[in-house]
Structure formats: structure tokens, C-alpha cells
Scaffold this motif. Structure first.
Motif, PDB file in Angstrom:
ATOM      1  N   SER A   1       0.835  -1.192   0.000  1.00 33.36           N
ATOM      2  CA  SER A   1       0.000   0.000   0.000  1.00 33.36           C
ATOM      3  C   SER A   1       0.875   1.249   0.000  1.00 33.36           C
ATOM      4  O   SER A   1       1.923   1.291   0.643  1.00 33.36           O
ATOM      5  N   SER A   2       0.475   2.258  -0.745  1.00 32.73           N
ATOM      6  CA  SER A   2       1.263   3.489  -0.834  1.00 32.73           C
ATOM      7  C   SER A   2       1.103   4.343   0.415  1.00 32.73           C
ATOM      8  O   SER A   2       1.948   5.180   0.717  1.00 32.73           O
ATOM      9  N   GLU A   3       0.013   4.119   1.154  1.00 33.26           N
ATOM     10  CA  GLU A   3      -0.241   4.880   2.368  1.00 33.26           C
ATOM     11  C   GLU A   3      -0.468   3.939   3.539  1.00 33.26           C
ATOM     12  O   GLU A   3      -0.737   2.753   3.363  1.00 33.26           O
ATOM     13  N   PHE A   4      -0.355   4.474   4.744  1.00 30.61           N
ATOM     14  CA  PHE A   4      -0.649   3.686   5.921  1.00 30.61           C
ATOM     15  C   PHE A   4      -2.148   3.390   5.985  1.00 30.61           C
ATOM     16  O   PHE A   4      -2.978   4.171   5.541  1.00 30.61           O
TER      17      PHE A   4
ATOM     18  N   CYS B   1      -4.501   1.314  14.965  1.00 32.12           N
ATOM     19  CA  CYS B   1      -3.064   1.495  14.765  1.00 32.12           C
ATOM     20  C   CYS B   1      -2.766   1.541  13.260  1.00 32.12           C
ATOM     21  O   CYS B   1      -3.345   0.779  12.477  1.00 32.12           O
ATOM     22  N   ASN B   2      -1.861   2.408  12.846  1.00 36.84           N
ATOM     23  CA  ASN B   2      -1.557   2.603  11.427  1.00 36.84           C
ATOM     24  C   ASN B   2      -0.323   1.814  11.010  1.00 36.84           C
ATOM     25  O   ASN B   2       0.683   1.775  11.730  1.00 36.84           O
ATOM     26  N   LEU B   3      -0.398   1.207   9.829  1.00 38.91           N
ATOM     27  CA  LEU B   3       0.743   0.486   9.276  1.00 38.91           C
ATOM     28  C   LEU B   3       0.616   0.398   7.766  1.00 38.91           C
ATOM     29  O   LEU B   3      -0.483   0.488   7.211  1.00 38.91           O
ATOM     30  N   ARG B   4       1.756   0.205   7.127  1.00 39.78           N
ATOM     31  CA  ARG B   4       1.761  -0.018   5.678  1.00 39.78           C
ATOM     32  C   ARG B   4       1.537  -1.505   5.420  1.00 39.78           C
ATOM     33  O   ARG B   4       2.136  -2.357   6.058  1.00 39.78           O
TER      34      ARG B   4
END
Length: 266
Positions: A26-29, A36-39
């Protein structure tokens, strides 16, 4: 806890057939259902479908995935175990876990945006496997984790007595060369048995990964015999059924022995 030999099976499968696959991270998180954010790195290059809801069971610092943990799609039976830093993969080696089967991959930017099972650094893999053995009960795709946890506690409490009960029923070596690889008694717990299995695999790593068929077969046979006899010496007969599929382990040992007997130059 029937995956204490996961490291052994991982190493032999990697040695047997390397796989390299182009990926489309993915280009964004992406924000997990836990917030919680992650690629998302775990997508093939030809997969342009929406990633959908994802889950992250690991640390979260500043709303970004941090440290070791499991990333998974809510709609999938796959989970990916690795180390994240500020929401991105922090180690280039991660594990794909599906229905108990474990496959290691490493990010390979030398050949483009790809992952591969080829030439994975053994020390990095050992570190990832050690963390996985400690955290696998948190895998959201594995059921009845509380049952496993309570079982481990019982095994730990009875480890001393079970060692004496099991010491008289150790599998004899199918070939003479394996006699010196008879295992030793440890606590009948997931951590202790897993650590013993990882240690023998690391010790025999170069032999398991050698060229040809005979040296790897010998390395696998040694590691399997050590692990089988370690289980037998560490656990009572009643406990063994809970920690390993001994019939499967003995079958794989016999396959390795057959290769040694019929394919190796004497």
C-alpha cells in the motif's frame, strides 16, 4: 503447541524450493480495526483489490505499529508476523502463517519490489522465530489461545515428574549415526521445547542447507531425531499428545533416513 519444530520445517522447505514474488504494498498507511496505522506489504503485484479491514496485534506508538506483531486481513485466514517500526516493516524478514504452516520471506529490493524465500539470513530468521514462539498465542487467526495457555501452565508444573516417566520409552535411532543426537530432557513447555528445537536447527543449519540431497537429509534426520527424543524425555505419554504429532515426526524422520540409505554415496 504442535509447531515447536516450525524452524526446522521452515529451513528445509526454504532449502528445497525458493520462491520469489513481486509485491504491491500500500502506498499509504492503513488504520487497523484496533486503531493502529501500518503499511500493508503483503499483497502480490497483480492484486489491485481493496485491502479491506486489517488487524494488528502488537505494539502501537504514536498510533503507528511498533515492534513485533501479527498483521492480518479480517476477511483472510492468513496472518503475517514481523517487526514494524513507525508503521513500516522494520526487519526485512517476516513470516506468513496459514493454518499452522509457516513460510518465511525477506524483502528483496535488489531485484525490484519483491519478496523471496531465497538466501534468508539465518540469524535474522532465528530472531524472528524466537519472537514468534513467544507471541504466537496472539495470532488472531489461531483459535482457543486461552486453552493453549492453560495447557502450557499445567505442563510446566508437571515437567519434573514427566521427565522421569518418559525416560524409559525413547525412540531408538533408526541408523547408527543418529545415536549421538539423542535429545536431552527440558521442561515440557512450549518455550523450552521450542528453544531446544531452534537450537539444534541453528547448529545444523549449514548441513540442512548444503547442496545435493544427502547432506540436507542427514541434517534433517539429526534435527528430527533430537527433537523427537527431547519430547519423549521431557513429557509424560499423556502430555506428548498435546505438544506434538509424533506419528508425523517419525514419518518425516523415516523419509530422511530412506534418502540417506538409498541415495547417499557410501
Amino acid at each position: 503447541m504442535k509447531s515447536i519444530l516450525a524452524a526446522l520445517f521452515i529451513l528445509t522447505s526454504v532449502n528445497a524450493q525458493a520462491v520469489t514474488t513481486a509485491i504491491n504494498p500500500s502506498s499509504e498507511f492503513i488504520t487497523s480495526i484496533e486503531g493502529c496505522n501500518l503499511r500493508w506489504w503483503f499483497r502480490g503485484s497483480n492484486d489491485n483489490n481493496p485491502i479491506g479491514d486489517i488487524s494488528w496485534t502488537g505494539g502501537c506508538v504514536g498510533n503507528k505499529a511498533q515492534g513485533f506483531g501479527f498483521a492480518s486481513k479480517v476477511s483472510s485466514n492468513h496472518a503475517y508476523f514481523g517487526s514494524f517500526s513507525a508503521g513500516d516493516l522494520g526487519e526485512n524478514v517476516f513470516l506468513e502463517v496459514t493454518d499452522g504452516a509457516i513460510t518465511p520471506y525477506k524483502l528483496d529490493f535488489s531485484r525490484g519490489l519483491k519478496v523471496t524465500t531465497d538466501n534468508i539470513d539465518k540469524s535474522t530468521l532465528a530472531k524472528v522465530m524466537d519472537q514468534y514462539s513467544k507471541m504466537k498465542s496472539k495470532n488472531p487467526k489461531t483459535g482457543s489461545t486461552s486453552k493453549k495457555s492453560s495447557g502450557s501452565t499445567k505442563k510446566s508444573d508437571s515437567s519434573k515428574s514427566s521427565t522421569h516417566k518418559a525416560s524409559s520409552s525413547v525412540t531408538p535411532p533408526p541408523i547408527a549415526m543418529l545415536k549421538q543426537y539423542e535429545g536431552t530432557a527440558v521442561a515440557c513447555t512450549e518455550y523450552a521445547l521450542g528453544a531446544a528445537g531452534n537450537e539444534i536447527v541453528n547448529k545444523l543449519y549449514s548441513e540442512i542447507h548444503a547442496e545435493g540431497m544427502c547432506p540436507p537429509a542427514k541434517g534433517v534426520a539429526k534435527a528430527l531425531y533430537f527433537s523427537i527424543t527431547t519430547i519423549e524425555k521431557s513429557c509424560s505419554p499423556a502430555e506428548i499428545a498435546n505438544v506434538a504429532d509424533m506419528a508425523d515426526l517419525r514419518s518425516q524422520l523415516q523419509e530422511a533416513v530412506d534418502i540417506i540409505k538409498f541415495s547417499c554415496v557410501k
